[in-house]
Design a protein around this motif. Sequence first.
Motif, PDB file in Angstrom:
ATOM      1  N   LEU A  64       0.840  -1.193   0.000  1.00 52.67           N
ATOM      2  CA  LEU A  64       0.000   0.000   0.000  1.00 52.67           C
ATOM      3  C   LEU A  64       0.876   1.244   0.000  1.00 52.67           C
ATOM      4  CD1 LEU A  64      -2.737   1.462   0.278  1.00 52.67           C
ATOM      5  CD2 LEU A  64      -2.476   1.235   2.776  1.00 52.67           C
ATOM      6  N   LEU A  65       0.683   2.088  -1.001  1.00 47.38           N
ATOM      7  CA  LEU A  65       1.352   3.380  -1.074  1.00 47.38           C
ATOM      8  C   LEU A  65       0.343   4.424  -0.608  1.00 47.38           C
ATOM      9  CD1 LEU A  65       3.080   2.965  -4.549  1.00 47.38           C
ATOM     10  CD2 LEU A  65       4.108   2.655  -2.275  1.00 47.38           C
ATOM     11  N   ASP A  66       0.583   4.954   0.563  1.00 49.82           N
ATOM     12  CA  ASP A  66      -0.397   5.778   1.252  1.00 49.82           C
ATOM     13  C   ASP A  66      -0.026   7.243   1.113  1.00 49.82           C
ATOM     14  OD1 ASP A  66      -2.558   6.367   2.791  1.00 49.82           O
ATOM     15  OD2 ASP A  66      -1.738   5.599   4.668  1.00 49.82           O
ATOM     16  N   GLY A  67      -0.646   7.932   0.164  1.00 47.20           N
ATOM     17  CA  GLY A  67      -0.387   9.347  -0.015  1.00 47.20           C
ATOM     18  C   GLY A  67       0.376   9.660  -1.301  1.00 47.20           C
ATOM     19  N   PHE A  68       0.295  10.921  -1.709  1.00 46.01           N
ATOM     20  CA  PHE A  68       0.916  11.368  -2.954  1.00 46.01           C
ATOM     21  C   PHE A  68       2.416  11.133  -2.971  1.00 46.01           C
ATOM     22  CE2 PHE A  68       3.298  14.686  -5.139  1.00 46.01           C
ATOM     23  CZ  PHE A  68       2.820  14.556  -6.437  1.00 46.01           C
ATOM     24  N   HIS A  69       3.094  11.474  -1.875  1.00 46.48           N
ATOM     25  CA  HIS A  69       4.554  11.422  -1.874  1.00 46.48           C
ATOM     26  C   HIS A  69       5.064   9.980  -1.918  1.00 46.48           C
ATOM     27  CE1 HIS A  69       4.802  15.716  -1.422  1.00 46.48           C
ATOM     28  NE2 HIS A  69       3.928  15.651  -0.431  1.00 46.48           N
ATOM     29  N   ALA A  70       4.353   9.060  -1.277  1.00 42.98           N
ATOM     30  CA  ALA A  70       4.733   7.654  -1.361  1.00 42.98           C
ATOM     31  C   ALA A  70       4.615   7.149  -2.797  1.00 42.98           C
ATOM     32  CB  ALA A  70       3.866   6.817  -0.426  1.00 42.98           C
ATOM     33  N   LEU A  71       3.544   7.514  -3.468  1.00 47.58           N
ATOM     34  CA  LEU A  71       3.363   7.103  -4.861  1.00 47.58           C
ATOM     35  C   LEU A  71       4.409   7.746  -5.755  1.00 47.58           C
ATOM     36  CD1 LEU A  71       1.849   5.749  -7.165  1.00 47.58           C
ATOM     37  CD2 LEU A  71       0.160   7.604  -7.077  1.00 47.58           C
ATOM     38  N   LYS A  72       4.672   9.014  -5.546  1.00 45.78           N
ATOM     39  CA  LYS A  72       5.702   9.731  -6.321  1.00 45.78           C
ATOM     40  C   LYS A  72       7.045   9.030  -6.212  1.00 45.78           C
ATOM     41  CE  LYS A  72       7.708  12.892  -4.057  1.00 45.78           C
ATOM     42  NZ  LYS A  72       7.911  14.112  -3.230  1.00 45.78           N
ATOM     43  N   HIS A  73       7.480   8.734  -4.989  1.00 43.63           N
ATOM     44  CA  HIS A  73       8.778   8.091  -4.807  1.00 43.63           C
ATOM     45  C   HIS A  73       8.809   6.696  -5.411  1.00 43.63           C
ATOM     46  CE1 HIS A  73       9.717  10.927  -1.239  1.00 43.63           C
ATOM     47  NE2 HIS A  73      10.429  11.272  -2.286  1.00 43.63           N
ATOM     48  N   ALA A  74       7.742   5.947  -5.222  1.00 43.32           N
ATOM     49  CA  ALA A  74       7.712   4.591  -5.771  1.00 43.32           C
ATOM     50  C   ALA A  74       7.870   4.613  -7.286  1.00 43.32           C
ATOM     51  CB  ALA A  74       6.407   3.902  -5.369  1.00 43.32           C
ATOM     52  N   LEU A  75       7.178   5.528  -7.949  1.00 45.82           N
ATOM     53  CA  LEU A  75       7.298   5.620  -9.400  1.00 45.82           C
ATOM     54  C   LEU A  75       8.714   6.018  -9.815  1.00 45.82           C
ATOM     55  CD1 LEU A  75       3.923   7.370 -10.324  1.00 45.82           C
ATOM     56  CD2 LEU A  75       4.591   5.020 -10.851  1.00 45.82           C
TER      57      LEU A  75
END
Length: 296
Positions: A64-75
Motif C-alpha cells: 500500500l502506497l499511502d499518499g501522494f509522496h509515497a506514490l511519487k517516490h515509488a514511481l
Amino acid sequence: MSPTRATRGAPAWPGPAQAFLREPRLDLAARAARSARRLHGMTDPSRSTDPLSIWHKLADASVLLDGFHALKHALRFGARVPVAVTTDRRAALALAGELAPDVHNALDVLLTEVPEATYRTLVPRPHPTGVAALAVRPSRESNLETLRRTPRSAPVVVLDNPRNLGNAGAVIRLAAGFGVTGVVTTGTLDPWHPTVVRGGAGLHFATAVERLAVTELPPGPVFALDPEGDDIRGLKLPDDAVLAFGSERTGLSADLRARTDHLVSLPMRPQVSSYNLATSVAMTLYHWSATGGAPA
C-alpha cells in the motif's frame, strides 16, 4: 513547503531499482500503462479493468502506497504500480505539476478519481493528499542479490530487533536519501508493514529492504553502535560496512554483538541516556558521507 532540488528532479544516484527507470524510449507514463496491462491482463477483454475490482483483487498481496509522496517516490524508483486512486484527480495532478513534474504523465495515466467514502474503505487511515495506490513488492531474491553483491559502494544498515514501526520507516527514508545499499531488520518486525511503508514515504523502492536472521547478514565488516564503543569521530567507515543499530529498548542482541567487528559510539553528553533510533542512523550515515563515502 518549498520543494527541494531532489524533490523536483530524478534520483541523484542509482538505486537497486534504477535499471527499470533507464529502459530506452519509454517514459514513466508509458511504463505505468505497460505495467498495468502486464499485471492485470488489460489486453484481455474478459478480465476486469475497473480500478476498484483490481484493487480488491490485489490488495492482500501488494504494497500500500499511502499518499501522494509515497506514490511519487515509488514511481521514481521503478515500482510497478497497477492501480492508483484519488479523491480529487485535478488536485493530485496539480500537486504533481508543482512538486514532481517528472511523474506527472505517469500519474495522469494511473490515477482514477473515486468518491471519498470509497477511498476511505481502501486505506486504514486517510492521507491528507487523498491519494493511495498499490505496488508490487520487489522480489526477495532480487533484494538478497543486491545485499550480497560485493564490492559495495555504500553500506548496509541493520536494525537489530527494532520495535517501533515508525522508526523503521524513518530509517528507510534516511537510507534512501543517503543512497545506502539496503536496510535489513532482524527479529519480528516486518519492514514492509504498511505503517513502515508510510513512514518511509514510498522509498522502500529506492533501496533493498529485507528481514534476515543475524546469521544471514550481508558480507562486510560489522560496525555496531554501542555507548562503550570507539568515538565515531576518530573513524572512517568503509563503503562496504554493515552498520548495526540495537533495539530502542534493549540495545544490541547477544547474537549481533558476537558478529560485530567494531563497536562505535556517537558523541553524547553524560547526562543524556540515548538518541532516537532514526537520529542515530542519521548521525552515522552523515559521518560516513562526510568522510568521503557519499555517492557522487
